[in-house]
Design a protein around this motif. Structure first.
Motif, short mmCIF file in Angstrom:
data_model
loop_
_atom_site.label_atom_id
_atom_site.label_comp_id
_atom_site.label_asym_id
_atom_site.label_seq_id
_atom_site.Cartn_x
_atom_site.Cartn_y
_atom_site.Cartn_z
N THR A 83 -2.72 4.66 3.63
CA THR A 83 -1.27 4.70 3.85
C THR A 83 -0.72 6.07 3.50
O THR A 83 0.19 6.57 4.16
N MET A 95 -7.45 -2.65 -1.93
CA MET A 95 -6.05 -2.19 -2.01
C MET A 95 -6.00 -0.69 -2.25
O MET A 95 -5.18 0.02 -1.66
N ARG A 96 -6.89 -0.20 -3.09
CA ARG A 96 -6.92 1.24 -3.36
C ARG A 96 -7.19 2.01 -2.06
O ARG A 96 -6.55 3.01 -1.77
N ALA A 114 0.81 -1.22 0.00
CA ALA A 114 0.00 0.00 0.00
C ALA A 114 0.84 1.27 0.00
O ALA A 114 0.32 2.36 -0.22
N TRP A 115 2.14 1.16 0.24
CA TRP A 115 3.01 2.33 0.15
C TRP A 115 3.28 2.69 -1.31
O TRP A 115 3.82 3.75 -1.61
N GLY A 173 -10.31 17.63 6.19
CA GLY A 173 -10.30 18.02 7.58
C GLY A 173 -9.67 16.95 8.45
O GLY A 173 -9.32 17.19 9.60
N ALA A 174 -9.53 15.74 7.86
CA ALA A 174 -8.86 14.65 8.56
C ALA A 174 -7.48 15.09 9.02
O ALA A 174 -7.03 14.73 10.08
N ARG A 175 -6.82 15.84 8.21
CA ARG A 175 -5.56 16.47 8.59
C ARG A 175 -5.18 17.50 7.59
O ARG A 175 -5.16 17.23 6.43
N GLN A 207 -4.15 1.96 0.05
CA GLN A 207 -3.16 2.93 -0.44
C GLN A 207 -3.51 4.34 0.03
O GLN A 207 -2.64 5.10 0.43
N GLU A 208 -4.81 4.67 -0.02
CA GLU A 208 -5.22 6.01 0.42
C GLU A 208 -4.94 6.19 1.91
O GLU A 208 -4.43 7.22 2.35
N GLY A 247 -9.56 12.02 14.26
CA GLY A 247 -9.25 12.50 12.92
C GLY A 247 -10.48 12.68 12.05
O GLY A 247 -10.43 12.52 10.84
N GLY A 297 -5.40 6.29 -6.46
CA GLY A 297 -6.82 6.33 -6.10
C GLY A 297 -7.47 7.63 -6.51
O GLY A 297 -6.88 8.69 -6.46
N ALA A 298 -8.71 7.53 -6.93
CA ALA A 298 -9.45 8.74 -7.26
C ALA A 298 -9.91 9.39 -5.97
O ALA A 298 -10.60 8.78 -5.18
N GLY A 299 -9.48 10.63 -5.76
CA GLY A 299 -9.91 11.34 -4.56
C GLY A 299 -9.33 10.73 -3.30
O GLY A 299 -9.98 9.96 -2.63
N ALA A 300 -8.08 11.10 -3.01
CA ALA A 300 -7.34 10.43 -1.93
C ALA A 300 -8.07 10.52 -0.59
O ALA A 300 -7.90 9.67 0.26
N GLU A 301 -8.89 11.52 -0.41
CA GLU A 301 -9.50 11.70 0.90
C GLU A 301 -10.93 11.20 0.97
O GLU A 301 -11.61 11.38 1.97
N SER A 302 -11.36 10.54 -0.11
CA SER A 302 -12.77 10.17 -0.17
C SER A 302 -13.19 9.27 0.99
O SER A 302 -14.34 9.26 1.40
N LEU A 303 -12.22 8.51 1.53
CA LEU A 303 -12.54 7.57 2.60
C LEU A 303 -12.96 8.25 3.88
O LEU A 303 -13.86 7.82 4.57
N LEU A 304 -12.22 9.27 4.18
CA LEU A 304 -12.49 9.99 5.41
C LEU A 304 -13.15 11.28 4.96
O LEU A 304 -12.92 11.76 3.87
N THR A 305 -13.93 11.84 5.84
CA THR A 305 -14.72 12.99 5.39
C THR A 305 -13.86 14.22 5.21
O THR A 305 -13.48 14.86 6.18
#
Lengths: 242, 192
Positions: free
Chosen positions: B129, B122-123, A209-210, A240-242, B126-127, B30, A229-237
């Motif tokens: 990470t 995995m995607r 994953a690195w 504002g995560a950081r 990666q995000e 966070g 990944g499309a939209g690196a921050e999409s996972l977390l809202t």
């Protein structure tokens, strides 16, 4: 993005085992540019290590092309390939192969000295490479005076000393605990960010994953890739995560 | 996730009003599971009703009321930290259900289902990470980076489980008796 450092096009590698032909790789295309780290994952026997050997000029494909920094390895003499291996490619294997009778600094300087670089110059480059992996202060230590993680970082420094811009790593965290393994990955990542192209073979998803891209191999074929990944921050809202 | 216990734990630090509680909860985690202020005040009302918190003095200039823990509230927080979190029954897991149905539905390419999920997870990994690489080791980052790593380990576990599923599906397929070749040894090495 800059010109790719490593390009595999239509690479096939067959091994003859008695009557049968085993195809370790079939028509693999892969391109890795400066600043990029690509991870290769797949079950054992999927062709991961074969891919790395071909990329580093340690093996030759049955069909297809391998180009390192623009040079087609098939068009080079055996001697020229050896020179590419020494000057352009750095290898990190699970088995570190550090020489126990040499200090960290001497281990890192060795490939340059073997390549005819003068001692003082080689040692200066070695010191810079060790500092880059955070081991400047341990330059005088011998391998058996260092932890497994430190030895692995020495091996990475040795793989990248001098002008080499292609880094090939085969399970570089295999023997390390998870925290030390992560330090090694951070160093690999930083080195690629600073101007190298990296290929990392691993079975560990957390380490893969690195990478910027993860390539999945199965039965010698690339079955899928997970690109940036499309939209690196999409996972977390939101960011504002950081 | 029990917001109740989260708020009680934050009140262990001293009296807080709802906006402060929300900000501190988000800082520690966070903003991974953001709370809205309405939820916070509704929960505080219930905690007050249950005798676990009380209002701490008069409203401030902005009309905000601070709350503090009661002795019962303090006991509740202690008990929460000491007891393990247990999932009540198996939560409905869409991915497990999808795979269970994939292996029993004729005509579904199970390996393709597994691979599509593996790439997706995995995607995600990666995000996560990438976020982790940016988080520093400063003490105030510790809480947040632990939350991040919990998501990292969960994604990793999912990928390992997918690898396991794939190996089992492949093995099951190779064991399925081929017609009219009974007694012949299973072919080896076809997976190379």
């Amino acid at each position: 993005m800059s010109a790719p450092v490593l390009v595999l096009s239509g690479v096939t590698r067959e091994h003859r085992q008695g009557e049968t032909v085993v195809r370790a790789l079939r028509g693999v295309d892969l391109s890795v540019s400066l600043g990029e780290l690509v991870a290769v994952m797949g079950p054992s026997g999927s062709g991961k290590s074969t891919l790395l050997q071909l990329a580093g000029g340690l093996d030759t494909p049955t069909a297809g092309r391998v180009r390192v920094e623009g040079r087609d390895l098939a068009e080079l003499s055996r001697r020229q390939v050896a020179a590419v291996r020494r000057r352009s490619v750095g290898y990190v294997f699970q088995d570190l192969n550090l020489l126990p009778s040499l200090s960290a600094l001497e281990n890192v300087a060795l490939p340059l000295e073997l390549d005819g670089v003068r001692g003082g110059l080689a040692r200066r480059a070695a010191r810079a490479a060790l500092e880059e992996v955070g081991l400047g202060v341990l330059a005088g230590r011998f391998p058996d005076e260092m932890s497994g993680g430190q030895q692995q970082r020495v091996a990475i420094a040795r793989a990248l000393v001098g002008p080499r811009r292609l880094l090939l790593a085969d399970e570089p965290t295999g023997a390390l605990d998870s925290t030390t393994g992560e330090q090694v990955l951070r160093v690999l990542r930083a080195r690629c960010d600073a101007g190298a192209a990296g290929v990392l073979v691993t079975h560990d998803a957390r380490h893969a994953a690195w990478a910027d891209r993860v390539v999945f191999l199965r039965d010698g074929v690339v079955v899928d890739q997970s690109g940036p990944g499309a939209g690196a921050e999409s996972l977390l809202t939101g960011d504002g995560a950081r | 996730m029990s917001i109740r216990h989260g708020l009680l734990a934050l009140l262990e630090r001293g009296p807080r009003h709802g906006y402060q509680l929300r900000a501190e909860f988000d800082a520690a985690t966070g903003s991974t599971w953001p709370l809205n202020v309405g939820q916070v005040y509704t929960t505080l009302d219930r905690l007050e009703r249950d005798g676990l918190v009380v209002q701490d003095g008069a409203p401030d200039a902005d009309g905000r009321i601070a709350y503090r823990l009661t002795d019962d509230g303090r006991v509740e927080v202690g008990a929460w930290f000491r007891s393990p979190v247990t999932a009540k029954g198996a939560p409905r897991d869409e991915l497990a259900i999808k795979l269970a149905l994939a292996v029993t539905t004729p005509g579904v390419d199970v390996l393709a289902v597994v691979q599509a999920q593996r790439t997706g997870t995995m995607r995600q990994l990666q995000e996560l990470t990438r976020l982790k690489a940016r988080a520093h080791d400063a003490p105030d980052e510790l809480a947040w980076s632990l939350v991040l790593e919990s998501l990292v380990f969960r994604a990793e576990a999912e990928i390992r489980w997918l690898d396991h599923c794939e190996a089992r599906v492949v093995r099951a397929a190779s064991r399925r008796p081929a017609p009219a070749v009974t007694g012949a040894p299973a072919r080896q090495g076809s997976r190379r």
